[in-house]
Design an enzyme around this catalytic site. Structure first.
Site: not given
Length: 238
Positions: A37, A41, A50, A202
């Site tokens: 990554k 932020t 992430d 999803g």
């Protein structure tokens, strides 16, 4: 393809979940994978970022993060406001290259879109991809407005001589509207690059074991998956 740079056409298009799916499919194919990554932020020091989410979903993946900033802003802006050092493209490239000596695939996930600025000099993920001579995978939204944003991203990559590997739809709705269904055929036309997958809406909420087992079904063979793009296009054609 030891390094693959993954960008989005904007925020909230499914970039992190797509990165996790690419990682999961590669792991299932027997490859060692690292995810980098470039700049995180909107996350505090003790919160999950992430890269952590990719590991949660994909499993046996090495996670690395160059910097994180607390405010949910462009990395360069967030770094300046926090009084913290910014990330520079050469740092992203150097870290990814080092990870590539230890892994068969390194996924470099950007922040937001391709030209979001990392530093005051205007350095971007596109610059890092150029330094790495690495292909870029673009994650796009499904619906109205995606054609313009995706084509602009493709044009920018080509103007820099950076390879556009393809496009993945980051969240395909269970009941797609007319624009989404038309975009399946139009995205390859406007970008000049293949559609390499479509993640169901999803997907990131699936239990990790289900996510890992199903991820190859969402991605084309170029990304270690089994997804049939032509069959998908025919099925969704309006």
């Amino acid at each position: 393809m030891p390094v693959l740079v993954i960008t989005g056409t904007g925020t909230e298009v499914g970039k992190t979940v797509t990165t996790a799916a690419v990682a999961a499919a590669a792991v299932a194919a027997g490859r060692s994978v690292a995810v980098l990554k470039a700049a995180q932020t909107g996350v505090g020091p003790a919160e999950r970022g992430d890269a952590d989410e990719v590991v949660r979903l994909a499993g046996a993946v090495t996670a690395s993060e160059l910097a994180r900033y607390p405010e949910p802003l462009a990395p360069g802006t967030a770094a300046r406001r926090a009084g913290l050092p910014p990330v520079h493209p050469h740092e992203v490239a150097e870290t990814a290259a080092k990870l590539a000596t230890e892994h068969e695939l390194v996924l470099v996930e950007g922040a937001g879109g391709l030209l979001v600025r990392f530093d005051a000099a205007g350095g971007t993920l596109a610059d890092a991809a150029g330094l790495l001579n690495a292909p870029v995978l673009v994650v796009a939204s499904a619906g109205l407005g995606t054609l313009n944003a995706t084509e602009l991203t493709a044009c920018e990559l080509r103007s820099r001589g950076v390879e556009l590997l393809g496009v993945v739809i980051g969240s395909w709705p269970a009941a797609p509207d007319l624009a989404s269904r038309c975009n399946v055929a139009d995205l390859p036309d406007v970008t000049g690059a293949p559609l390499l997958g479509a993640l169901p809406a999803g997907a990131g909420a699936l239990p990790p074991t289900d996510f890992r087992a199903t991820a190859p079904d969402w991605l084309a063979p170029r990304l270690d998956g089994t997804w049939d793009g032509e069959a998908f296009r025919m099925r969704e054609a309006p």
